[in-house]
Design a protein around this motif. Structure first.
Motif, short mmCIF file in Angstrom:
data_model
loop_
_atom_site.label_atom_id
_atom_site.label_comp_id
_atom_site.label_asym_id
_atom_site.label_seq_id
_atom_site.Cartn_x
_atom_site.Cartn_y
_atom_site.Cartn_z
N GLY A 1 13.84 153.95 37.06
CA GLY A 1 15.24 153.82 37.40
C GLY A 1 15.49 152.80 38.49
O GLY A 1 16.44 152.01 38.43
N ILE A 2 14.62 152.80 39.51
CA ILE A 2 14.75 151.84 40.61
C ILE A 2 14.57 150.42 40.09
O ILE A 2 15.31 149.50 40.45
CB ILE A 2 13.73 152.15 41.71
N ALA A 3 13.59 150.22 39.22
CA ALA A 3 13.35 148.89 38.66
C ALA A 3 14.56 148.41 37.87
O ALA A 3 14.98 147.24 37.98
CB ALA A 3 12.11 148.91 37.77
N ALA A 4 15.15 149.32 37.10
CA ALA A 4 16.33 148.94 36.31
C ALA A 4 17.51 148.61 37.22
O ALA A 4 18.21 147.61 37.02
CB ALA A 4 16.69 150.07 35.34
N ASP A 5 17.75 149.43 38.23
CA ASP A 5 18.88 149.22 39.13
C ASP A 5 18.73 147.92 39.91
O ASP A 5 19.72 147.23 40.20
CB ASP A 5 19.01 150.39 40.10
N ALA A 6 17.50 147.59 40.29
CA ALA A 6 17.26 146.40 41.12
C ALA A 6 17.02 145.15 40.29
O ALA A 6 16.83 144.07 40.85
CB ALA A 6 16.06 146.64 42.04
N GLY A 7 16.99 145.28 38.97
CA GLY A 7 16.75 144.12 38.12
C GLY A 7 15.33 143.60 38.20
O GLY A 7 15.10 142.40 38.02
N ILE A 8 14.37 144.49 38.47
CA ILE A 8 12.97 144.09 38.56
C ILE A 8 12.34 144.14 37.17
O ILE A 8 12.44 145.15 36.46
CB ILE A 8 12.20 145.02 39.51
N LEU A 9 11.72 143.06 36.79
CA LEU A 9 11.08 142.99 35.48
C LEU A 9 9.86 143.89 35.44
O LEU A 9 8.92 143.71 36.23
CB LEU A 9 10.68 141.55 35.16
#
Length: 274
Positions: free
Chosen positions: A6-14
């Motif tokens: 979820g954090i990766a998705a929210d922050a736009g991290i690939l």
């Protein structure tokens, strides 16, 4: 793991998401228990060289006008006119001070700030050229297991001694270091052999068939509080602290240092403290 996704998705991290079969295909030299799920960051991720990080930060500080005194601080005392930092070569008089001494902070100040210093052991394993080649492309890993075996594992890295070492850490129990004397004794002890043996077993589970040339045991320490937040803020008009890393300060040190200097200058907006 769902929080990480979820954090990766929210922050736009690939990130690339894998189940156990996908992990085995993507990283054939690694071993994963059935039911494992993993996230892999192919860009802007990896490991930090502490030596290079400190050197770069020191150079940046000097370019900004800092004077580097390469000696341990032995004590700090505050008066109405300033702060005295005691060293072996004499006292250093300053107007204000930011104390960011990690696990030494509380003993240096002579007061408890509600944090506990814990002993940690890391294990390093020297690899030959064939193993280094076999593990080419291995990512830095943070593992979470159902039985509390949650090591971090770094890939093979060339160290200043000219040898390539693979490093991991993850203590099964917390051993508090209650005084500066305890801290010094711990680092002189060379670390825990039983912990290192447990780490080696975990490593061999995750890298089947790993050929190890030599093992080293390295003592370390970390500082924990009760909130998950560092302590960044003033203790008085002249003394400010920035510490309490929970084992995460290296990768966050530039920003934590910025927040500490903001607090020292009285710019407290946005500075978190615990």
């Amino acid at each position: 793991m769902s929080s990480i996704g979820g954090i990766a998705a929210d922050a736009g991290i690939l990130v690339e998401a894998y189940d156990d079969a996908g992990l085995a295909q993507r990283f054939p030299y690694l071993g994963f228990p059935a039911g494992t799920r993993g996230y892999f960051e192919p860009q802007h991720a990896g490991y930090i060289s502490p030596r290079r990080l400190v050197r770069a930060q020191t150079i940046a500080a000097q370019r900004a006008g800092a004077r580097i005194i390469a000696e341990p601080a032995l004590g700090i005392s505050e008066s109405a006119t300033g702060v005295t930092i005691r060293t072996r070569s004499g006292d250093v008089e300053v107007e204000r001070v930011l104390v960011a001494a990690g696990g030494h902070t509380q003993s240096l100040l002579g007061q408890s700030l509600g944090f506990v210093v814990y002993a940690r052991t890391a294990a390093m394993f020297r690899l030959d050229a064939a193993e280094v080649q076999r593990l080419a492309g291995m990512p830095s890993m943070r593992c979470f297991g159902p039985k509390g075996a949650d090591p971090y594992i770094l890939p093979p890295i060339l160290y200043p001694d000219g040898q390539t070492w693979l490093k991991l850490g993850g203590d099964p129990v917390d051993i508090p270091l209650e005084s500066e004397g305890n801290i010094q004794d711990w680092f002189r002890s060379g670390g825990s052999i039983p912990v290192a043996e447990g780490l080696e077993a975990q490593l061999l589970e995750r890298i089947p068939g790993l050929q190890i040339e030599e093992r080293r045991v390295v003592p370390c320490m970390t500082t924990f509080g009760t909130t998950g937040l560092p302590r960044i803020g003033p203790l008085s008009d002249r003394v400010t602290v920035a510490f309490g890393c929970y084992g995460k300060s290296a990768k966050c040190s530039d920003e934590l240092g910025r927040l500490g200097s903001m607090a020292l200058l009285g710019e407290n907006h946005g500075v978190l403290a615990a």
